[in-house]
Design an enzyme around this catalytic site. Structure first.
Site, mmCIF file in Angstrom:
data_model
loop_
_atom_site.group_PDB
_atom_site.id
_atom_site.type_symbol
_atom_site.label_atom_id
_atom_site.label_comp_id
_atom_site.label_asym_id
_atom_site.label_seq_id
_atom_site.Cartn_x
_atom_site.Cartn_y
_atom_site.Cartn_z
ATOM 1 N N HIS A 65 -0.495 4.940 -9.042
ATOM 2 C CA HIS A 65 -0.406 6.968 -9.605
ATOM 3 C C HIS A 65 0.692 7.789 -7.385
ATOM 4 C CE1 HIS A 65 -3.534 5.999 -6.569
ATOM 5 N NE2 HIS A 65 -3.275 6.818 -5.481
ATOM 6 N N HIS A 113 2.294 11.468 -5.934
ATOM 7 C CA HIS A 113 0.891 12.523 -6.109
ATOM 8 C C HIS A 113 3.083 13.175 -5.073
ATOM 9 C CE1 HIS A 113 -2.374 11.300 -3.823
ATOM 10 N NE2 HIS A 113 -1.548 9.866 -3.689
ATOM 11 N N GLN A 121 -4.595 4.202 0.030
ATOM 12 C CA GLN A 121 -4.397 4.122 -1.356
ATOM 13 C C GLN A 121 -6.054 3.765 -1.596
ATOM 14 O OE1 GLN A 121 -1.799 1.240 -3.416
ATOM 15 N NE2 GLN A 121 -3.560 2.065 -5.137
HETATM 16 P P1 AMP Z 1 -4.480 7.938 -3.490
HETATM 17 O O1 AMP Z 1 -5.055 7.923 -1.810
HETATM 18 O O2 AMP Z 1 -3.092 7.495 -2.966
HETATM 19 O O3 AMP Z 1 -4.833 6.399 -3.664
HETATM 20 O O4 AMP Z 1 -4.840 9.274 -3.907
HETATM 21 C C1 AMP Z 1 -6.457 8.905 -4.628
HETATM 22 C C2 AMP Z 1 -5.511 10.021 -5.390
HETATM 23 O O5 AMP Z 1 -6.485 10.306 -6.046
HETATM 24 C C3 AMP Z 1 -6.449 11.099 -4.543
HETATM 25 O O6 AMP Z 1 -6.089 12.079 -3.580
HETATM 26 C C4 AMP Z 1 -7.934 12.331 -4.886
HETATM 27 O O7 AMP Z 1 -8.200 13.058 -4.524
HETATM 28 C C5 AMP Z 1 -7.513 11.781 -6.484
HETATM 29 N N1 AMP Z 1 -8.050 11.763 -7.221
HETATM 30 C C6 AMP Z 1 -10.260 11.065 -7.009
HETATM 31 N N2 AMP Z 1 -10.529 11.111 -8.119
HETATM 32 C C7 AMP Z 1 -10.027 11.577 -8.648
HETATM 33 C C8 AMP Z 1 -10.610 12.167 -10.991
HETATM 34 N N3 AMP Z 1 -11.285 12.520 -11.027
HETATM 35 N N4 AMP Z 1 -9.444 13.794 -10.686
HETATM 36 C C9 AMP Z 1 -8.283 13.930 -10.189
HETATM 37 N N5 AMP Z 1 -8.194 13.276 -8.570
HETATM 38 C C10 AMP Z 1 -9.139 12.493 -8.712
#
Ligand code: AMP
Length: 109
Positions: A95, A97, A89
């Site tokens: 969130h 996916h 994370q």
């Molecule tokens: P996690 O590693 O599970 O916390 O996932 C975070 C996700 O957020 C990653 O896949 C990033 O590419 C995505 N992310 C980060 N900033 C943004 C943003 N501004 N808009 C859309 N996705 C984002």
């Protein structure tokens, strides 16, 4: 940061929005379809959900299912929630996916 996306302060490609849940395209897609589904309520990680969040967590799943249909990936998709640094994370707003459009291996990395 995702609170800012939910309230429109930060731009993103929003695919779904209602009073409880927002879904938008991941900025760094890991599959042809990569959408993030979030609750508007700020919950920093999955391990902090409570009984009070039961409805919104259910709603996130229904939204993911609908988006999978709309985006043409109902035949095979993956839902992932990374909880905590050890699980990968990086953004501290719960969130889910929604990934699809390619084959996925198991076990995940
Ligand atoms: P996690 O590693 O599970 O916390 O996932 C975070 C996700 O957020 C990653 O896949 C990033 O590419 C995505 N992310 C980060 N900033 C943004 C943003 N501004 N808009 C859309 N996705 C984002």
């Amino acid at each position: 940061m995702f609170c800012k996306i939910a309230n429109g302060e930060l731009k993103s490609e929003i695919l779904y929005s209602d009073e409880e849940v927002v879904a938008f395209k991941d900025i760094n897609p890991q599959a042809p379809v990569h959408v993030l589904v979030i609750p508007r309520k700020h919950i920093s990680k999955h391990s902090e959900i409570t009984q009070e969040d039961q409805a919104v967590i259910g709603k996130m799943h229904l939204v993911a299912k609908k988006l999978a249909e709309d985006l043409g990936i109902s035949d095979g998709y993956r839902l992932v929630i990374n909880c905590g640094e050890r699980a990968g994370q990086t953004v501290w707003h719960l969130h889910m996916h929604l990934l699809g459009g390619r084959e996925f291996g198991w076990p995940p990395g």
